[in-house]
Design an enzyme around this catalytic site. Structure first.
Site, PDB file in Angstrom:
ATOM      1  N   LYS A 163      32.464  22.710  70.999  1.00 61.43           N
ATOM      2  CA  LYS A 163      31.503  22.265  72.009  1.00 61.43           C
ATOM      3  C   LYS A 163      31.578  23.115  73.257  1.00 61.43           C
ATOM      4  O   LYS A 163      30.622  23.223  73.995  1.00 61.43           O
ATOM      5  CB  LYS A 163      31.836  20.831  72.443  1.00 61.43           C
ATOM      6  CG  LYS A 163      31.625  19.799  71.407  1.00 61.43           C
ATOM      7  CD  LYS A 163      32.269  18.484  71.881  1.00 61.43           C
ATOM      8  CE  LYS A 163      32.003  17.360  70.904  1.00 61.43           C
ATOM      9  NZ  LYS A 163      32.747  16.152  71.211  1.00 61.43           N
ATOM     10  N   LYS A 172      36.634  29.042  65.858  1.00 58.43           N
ATOM     11  CA  LYS A 172      36.192  27.713  65.437  1.00 58.43           C
ATOM     12  C   LYS A 172      34.898  27.312  66.144  1.00 58.43           C
ATOM     13  O   LYS A 172      34.726  27.629  67.309  1.00 58.43           O
ATOM     14  CB  LYS A 172      37.338  26.761  65.826  1.00 58.43           C
ATOM     15  CG  LYS A 172      37.221  25.357  65.395  1.00 58.43           C
ATOM     16  CD  LYS A 172      38.344  24.521  65.997  1.00 58.43           C
ATOM     17  CE  LYS A 172      38.081  24.219  67.468  1.00 58.43           C
ATOM     18  NZ  LYS A 172      38.788  23.071  68.013  1.00 58.43           N
ATOM     19  N   LYS A 207      43.458  25.035  75.803  1.00 61.53           N
ATOM     20  CA  LYS A 207      42.626  24.421  76.843  1.00 61.53           C
ATOM     21  C   LYS A 207      43.117  24.770  78.234  1.00 61.53           C
ATOM     22  O   LYS A 207      42.323  24.989  79.136  1.00 61.53           O
ATOM     23  CB  LYS A 207      42.586  22.892  76.672  1.00 61.53           C
ATOM     24  CG  LYS A 207      41.692  22.441  75.528  1.00 61.53           C
ATOM     25  CD  LYS A 207      41.396  20.950  75.636  1.00 61.53           C
ATOM     26  CE  LYS A 207      40.488  20.496  74.503  1.00 61.53           C
ATOM     27  NZ  LYS A 207      40.298  19.039  74.490  1.00 61.53           N
TER      28      LYS A 207
HETATM   29  P1  AMP Z   1      36.150  16.784  69.356  1.00 58.45           P
HETATM   30  O1  AMP Z   1      34.765  17.280  69.420  1.00 58.45           O
HETATM   31  O2  AMP Z   1      37.146  17.816  69.792  1.00 58.45           O
HETATM   32  O3  AMP Z   1      36.359  15.438  69.998  1.00 58.45           O
HETATM   33  O4  AMP Z   1      36.455  16.606  67.801  1.00 58.45           O
HETATM   34  C1  AMP Z   1      36.023  15.509  67.026  1.00 58.45           C
HETATM   35  C2  AMP Z   1      36.424  15.712  65.582  1.00 58.45           C
HETATM   36  O5  AMP Z   1      35.764  16.845  65.009  1.00 58.45           O
HETATM   37  C3  AMP Z   1      37.926  15.981  65.389  1.00 58.45           C
HETATM   38  O6  AMP Z   1      38.370  15.286  64.224  1.00 58.45           O
HETATM   39  C4  AMP Z   1      38.005  17.463  65.156  1.00 58.45           C
HETATM   40  O7  AMP Z   1      39.108  17.841  64.373  1.00 58.45           O
HETATM   41  C5  AMP Z   1      36.704  17.740  64.426  1.00 58.45           C
HETATM   42  N1  AMP Z   1      36.248  19.131  64.637  1.00 58.45           N
HETATM   43  C6  AMP Z   1      36.014  19.726  65.832  1.00 58.45           C
HETATM   44  N2  AMP Z   1      35.597  21.003  65.664  1.00 58.45           N
HETATM   45  C7  AMP Z   1      35.560  21.219  64.309  1.00 58.45           C
HETATM   46  C8  AMP Z   1      35.199  22.345  63.492  1.00 58.45           C
HETATM   47  N3  AMP Z   1      34.797  23.499  64.023  1.00 58.45           N
HETATM   48  N4  AMP Z   1      35.282  22.211  62.148  1.00 58.45           N
HETATM   49  C9  AMP Z   1      35.686  21.041  61.591  1.00 58.45           C
HETATM   50  N5  AMP Z   1      36.041  19.942  62.307  1.00 58.45           N
HETATM   51  C10 AMP Z   1      35.976  20.016  63.647  1.00 58.45           C
HETATM   52  N1  TRP Z   2      41.966  14.649  70.233  1.00 58.45           N
HETATM   53  C1  TRP Z   2      40.834  14.373  69.407  1.00 58.45           C
HETATM   54  C2  TRP Z   2      39.880  15.579  69.454  1.00 58.45           C
HETATM   55  O1  TRP Z   2      39.899  16.354  70.364  1.00 58.45           O
HETATM   56  C3  TRP Z   2      40.113  13.129  69.825  1.00 58.45           C
HETATM   57  C4  TRP Z   2      40.963  11.914  69.662  1.00 58.45           C
HETATM   58  C5  TRP Z   2      41.467  11.125  70.672  1.00 58.45           C
HETATM   59  C6  TRP Z   2      41.397  11.356  68.447  1.00 58.45           C
HETATM   60  N2  TRP Z   2      42.186  10.107  70.166  1.00 58.45           N
HETATM   61  C7  TRP Z   2      42.185  10.218  68.805  1.00 58.45           C
HETATM   62  C8  TRP Z   2      41.250  11.700  67.119  1.00 58.45           C
HETATM   63  C9  TRP Z   2      42.805   9.432  67.837  1.00 58.45           C
HETATM   64  C10 TRP Z   2      41.877  10.916  66.148  1.00 58.45           C
HETATM   65  C11 TRP Z   2      42.648   9.803  66.507  1.00 58.45           C
HETATM   66  O2  TRP Z   2      39.080  15.712  68.581  1.00 58.45           O
END
Ligand code: AMP
Ligand code: TRP
Length: 332
Positions: A195, A192, A112
């Site tokens: 978003k 991967k 990031k």
């Molecule tokens: P985030 O959108 O980063 O807040 O992720 C929310 C949840 O989705 C987290 O548990 C991530 O590990 C999961 N996640 C994000 N991108 C992927 C992906 N490409 N495949 C599987 N799980 C994902």
């Molecule tokens: N860091 C996680 C992600 O990017 C989001 C997140 C914040 C999270 N606090 C958490 C996930 C606590 C599990 C538990 O997806």
């Protein structure tokens, strides 16, 4: 058996099928097995530049997405992180038992920060807040995708350091990682699905059918492999999505059929893509329909505030113990 589950998702950006198959689907099924607490992590979202006018709307919109996916506020606590500000108090204390070296090794920070012109200290300390999110509820199970496993290792380390310095108190939370934990981009199957990589790289859970069809149809595959060769990443990813979607709708025959065609060198990728699209829509269509109804009902704010009240009760009790253990403040 885990007793208490906690997980979080950032409100900004669109919920995509990687989020759904990698995490949210498991959030939903865990509701039958444990006490579940789910959080929309808006403090984490501000580690990078977000428009304040959009953040609140994004949090509410993410709540509607989660409810449409099957998070049940009668059985789970669903709330917005900053409505329970004690998370950040615990974060400070955890910051004092976290090593700089451990934080420097976080691969998500490296990825990031490479993309940011201004790298905030918040982006660096992000995993400490994540540990506080989980441990303020003394949760022992955390359903996440594969990319969060390293953060969970750090959460366990933080719990251990706290316990050895101040007395045994926090459990060591385990990641719950199931099938679908790493869905790849359709346009670039070596990276991967995310978003932030741009529109073509993800399929949104709420995306219109025509747009999803277009993305699945233009998924990167290969020019055709020799019989017996291993699957290319794009084909393997389509099979993964197909398998997850079939599983969700109880279709047990299609994947085996297509895999046999692949092994015999007879599988047309257009058929693989069309079938994947159809099964995927069988999963997404009812979610999209529920989302539309929920948006019309208009009570998401009250629902999140009720969730925050329940979460606050648990979090405040933890903080009373923590302040006493650490020797902070004036009251006993
Ligand atoms: P985030 O959108 O980063 O807040 O992720 C929310 C949840 O989705 C987290 O548990 C991530 O590990 C999961 N996640 C994000 N991108 C992927 C992906 N490409 N495949 C599987 N799980 C994902
Ligand atoms: N860091 C996680 C992600 O990017 C989001 C997140 C914040 C999270 N606090 C958490 C996930 C606590 C599990 C538990 O997806």
């Amino acid at each position: 058996m885990v007793k208490r589950v906690f997980s979080g998702i950032q409100p900004t950006g669109t919920m995509h099928i990687g989020n759904y198959f990698g995490a949210i689907r498991n959030w939903v099924s865990l509701q039958n097995e444990a006490d579940c607490i789910y959080c929309i992590v808006d403090y984490h979202a501000i580690t990078i530049d977000v428009d304040p006018k959009e953040l609140r709307t994004a949090s509410q919109s993410m709540a509607l997405d989660l409810l449409a996916c099957g998070i049940d506020p009668e059985r789970s606590i669903l709330f917005v992180q900053s409505d329970v500000p004690t998370h950040t108090e615990l974060e400070w204390i955890f910051g004092c038992v976290t090593s700089y070296g451990d934080l420097s090794r976080m691969t998500q920070f490296k990825d990031k920060s490479d993309k940011q012109e201004f790298v905030s200290a918040g982006l660096f300390t992000y995993p400490i807040l994540q540990a506080a999110d989980i441990l303020i509820y003394r949760a022992d199970g955390v359903p996440v995708g594969e990319d969060q496993v390293q953060h969970l290792e750090l959460s366990r380390r933080i719990a251990r350091r706290f316990n050895s310095r101040f007395g045994e108190y926090f459990p060591e939370p385990e990641p719950i990682v199931r099938k679908g934990a790493r869905i790849m981009s359709l346009a670039d199957p070596t990276s991967k699905m995310s978003k932030s990589a741009g529109e073509v790289h993800y399929v949104g859970v709420m995306e219109p059918e025509t747009s999803i069809r277009k993305k699945v149809r233009s998924a990167v595959t290969d020019v055709g492999l020799e019989v017996g060769a291993a699957m290319s990443p794009g084909v393997a990813n389509l099979f993964e999505i197909l398998e997850l979607a079939c599983e969700s709708v109880g279709d047990t025959a299609t994947v085996a059929e297509l895999k046999t065609e692949f092994a015999d060198g007879k599988l047309l990728y257009s058929r693989l893509k069309d079938t994947t699209f159809e099964r995927l829509m069988d999963v997404l269509r009812p979610i999209q329909e529920r989302r539309a109804k929920l948006a019309a009902s208009g009570n998401v704010v009250e629902l999140l505030q009720a969730g925050a009240r329940k979460a606050t009760k648990i979090a405040s009790a933890t903080m009373v113990d923590v302040r006493r253990l650490v020797g902070l403040g004036t009251s006993a």
